[in-house]
Write an enzyme that holds these catalytic residues in place. Structure first.
Site, mmCIF file in Angstrom:
data_model
loop_
_atom_site.group_PDB
_atom_site.id
_atom_site.type_symbol
_atom_site.label_atom_id
_atom_site.label_comp_id
_atom_site.label_asym_id
_atom_site.label_seq_id
_atom_site.Cartn_x
_atom_site.Cartn_y
_atom_site.Cartn_z
ATOM 1 N N PRO A 2 -42.728 -8.165 -21.322
ATOM 2 C CA PRO A 2 -42.460 -9.598 -21.147
ATOM 3 C C PRO A 2 -41.563 -9.820 -19.929
ATOM 4 O O PRO A 2 -40.565 -9.133 -19.751
ATOM 5 C CB PRO A 2 -41.746 -9.969 -22.448
ATOM 6 C CG PRO A 2 -42.180 -8.942 -23.434
ATOM 7 C CD PRO A 2 -42.346 -7.678 -22.650
ATOM 8 N N GLU A 3 -41.946 -10.770 -19.079
ATOM 9 C CA GLU A 3 -41.156 -11.041 -17.879
ATOM 10 C C GLU A 3 -40.285 -12.268 -18.100
ATOM 11 O O GLU A 3 -40.260 -12.858 -19.182
ATOM 12 C CB GLU A 3 -42.088 -11.148 -16.675
ATOM 13 C CG GLU A 3 -42.908 -9.858 -16.501
ATOM 14 C CD GLU A 3 -43.584 -9.697 -15.157
ATOM 15 O OE1 GLU A 3 -43.079 -10.204 -14.142
ATOM 16 O OE2 GLU A 3 -44.645 -9.015 -15.108
ATOM 17 N N LYS A 52 -34.578 -10.804 -18.263
ATOM 18 C CA LYS A 52 -35.364 -10.344 -19.392
ATOM 19 C C LYS A 52 -34.547 -10.209 -20.678
ATOM 20 O O LYS A 52 -35.024 -9.649 -21.666
ATOM 21 C CB LYS A 52 -36.004 -8.992 -19.056
ATOM 22 C CG LYS A 52 -36.951 -9.047 -17.854
ATOM 23 C CD LYS A 52 -37.533 -7.687 -17.549
ATOM 24 C CE LYS A 52 -38.449 -7.731 -16.337
ATOM 25 N NZ LYS A 52 -39.040 -6.420 -16.021
ATOM 26 N N ASN A 229 -43.748 -6.277 -13.491
ATOM 27 C CA ASN A 229 -44.838 -5.696 -12.729
ATOM 28 C C ASN A 229 -45.804 -6.725 -12.162
ATOM 29 O O ASN A 229 -46.286 -6.590 -11.031
ATOM 30 C CB ASN A 229 -45.606 -4.709 -13.618
ATOM 31 C CG ASN A 229 -45.952 -3.437 -12.882
ATOM 32 O OD1 ASN A 229 -45.295 -3.080 -11.916
ATOM 33 N ND2 ASN A 229 -46.991 -2.764 -13.325
ATOM 34 N N ARG A 322 -44.139 2.824 -12.524
ATOM 35 C CA ARG A 322 -44.903 1.638 -12.880
ATOM 36 C C ARG A 322 -46.068 1.473 -11.910
ATOM 37 O O ARG A 322 -45.995 1.886 -10.752
ATOM 38 C CB ARG A 322 -44.016 0.376 -12.841
ATOM 39 C CG ARG A 322 -42.831 0.402 -13.779
ATOM 40 C CD ARG A 322 -43.237 0.417 -15.246
ATOM 41 N NE ARG A 322 -44.035 -0.750 -15.604
ATOM 42 C CZ ARG A 322 -43.521 -1.930 -15.916
ATOM 43 N NH1 ARG A 322 -42.207 -2.115 -15.872
ATOM 44 N NH2 ARG A 322 -44.311 -2.933 -16.254
#
Length: 332
Positions: A2-3, A52, A229, A322
């Protein structure tokens, strides 16, 4: 993961449904039993999101810090008070377009990204939503109350009409006011927290003094809060910036444009519940993009597909453990 937009939406849910009310707290999973016992019976005083992480203040100078991490999510059940300007008649958050004009019919994301009942890592939620009267035209259903425990619930918070279940977080801890402030101090600027000018200058200074690749800096929560990401890949493409460029070598005007772009994209994400990163869409293209993430991003999740601008194959590599998506030609 979750961003930042998701965490701000979660904080707004708690603001509407918990702040000012006493909470019942429990840890069905058992891993947060001591913390839940401390929270149980206390009134929720305030809530804020920074990047976050979410910080929920309870009476008695107790703060709950939650970091959802890769797999965490909050599931809401019961009577959920939502902003009537964005509520839709199907239990999902509605959305407005990027020009601020309300859509006649809400468009739902096929992956549930803009779900009202579950915000965080994608999952099929089994909780029931009994909408508030503030969402016109809806009437309560006969869902079981309190809702049954589903899965590994680290923490359940309840008022007399609303429940919030936390699953899979990276961090769920209680803090003193001093510890909470220390946690926030470690985080980079968040466009929705603090002074806008100061935030921009902090970001510029943090980037320009580092040799680290800009792709890594954008994911460093000490440099800037909330970018994950998806936003990282999209922001770099939108600036036509090579992800491997050292931060100190990125022209200052481009660094500032990155910050201003994050300000814009975060606002859209909080408003719509979706990471919409393509501008200028209208009609069928806009509706398709709101319904499916593969139609609303420039490069993310498009490895091997042609660039939407130049036609070159979108590259995929691993950086900082990532996945990074980028166009080797547009971002050369």
């Amino acid at each position: 993961m979750p961003e930042g937009h998701s965490v701000h939406r979660i904080a707004r849910q708690f603001e509407r449904n918990f702040v000012g009310k006493p909470m019942l707290a429990s840890s069905p999973q058992g891993r947060f039993a001591e913390g839940a016992a401390v929270l149980n019976g206390r009134e929720a005083v305030s809530v804020q999101a920074v990047g976050k992480q979410m910080f929920l203040e309870a009476e008695g100078d107790v703060w709950l810090r939650v970091h959802l991490g890769l797999y965490g999510a909050w599931d809401f059940a019961g009577e959920i008070v939502v902003d009537p300007t964005i509520a839709s008649a199907n239990g999902r958050m509605g959305q407005t377009n990027q020009r601020g004009t309300a859509l006649e019919a809400p468009i739902l994301d096929t992956a549930g990204e803009n779900s009202l009942s579950s915000i965080g890592a994608p999952r099929r939620t089994r909780v029931h939503v009994r909408m508030s009267e503030q969402t016109k035209g809806l009437s309560p259903d006969d869902s079981e109350w309190p809702p049954p425990i589903v899965g590994q619930v680290r923490l359940r918070l309840m008022t007399d009409i609303t429940a919030a279940d936390l699953r899979g977080p990276t961090a769920c801890v209680l803090q003193t006011p001093e510890e909470m402030l220390a946690s926030v101090a470690k985080l980079g600027p968040d466009p929705l927290v603090g002074d806008a000018t100061e935030n921009e200058e902090r970001f510029v200074r943090a980037v320009k003094k580092r040799q680290t690749a800009i792709a890594l800096l954008l994911m460093d929560q000490a440099v800037v809060s909330g970018i994950g990401n998806v936003y990282r890949a999209e922001m770099l493409f939108r600036q036509q910036l090579n992800p491997h460029t050292p931060g100190r070598d990125v022209p200052e005007d481009i660094v500032r444009e990155l910050w201003l772009d994050w300000v814009r994209l975060l606002a859209v994400g909080v408003e719509t519940g979706q990471m919409m990163t393509m501008d200028g869409l209208s009609g069928d293209a806009y509706r398709a993009a709101m319904a499916n993430r593969d139609d609303r991003h420039w490069v993310y999740h498009r490895a091997g597909l042609p660039c939407r601008v130049c036609g070159s194959e979108i590259a995929l590599e691993e950086i900082g453990a990532r996945k990074l998506y980028w166009c080797p030609r547009c971002q050369a």
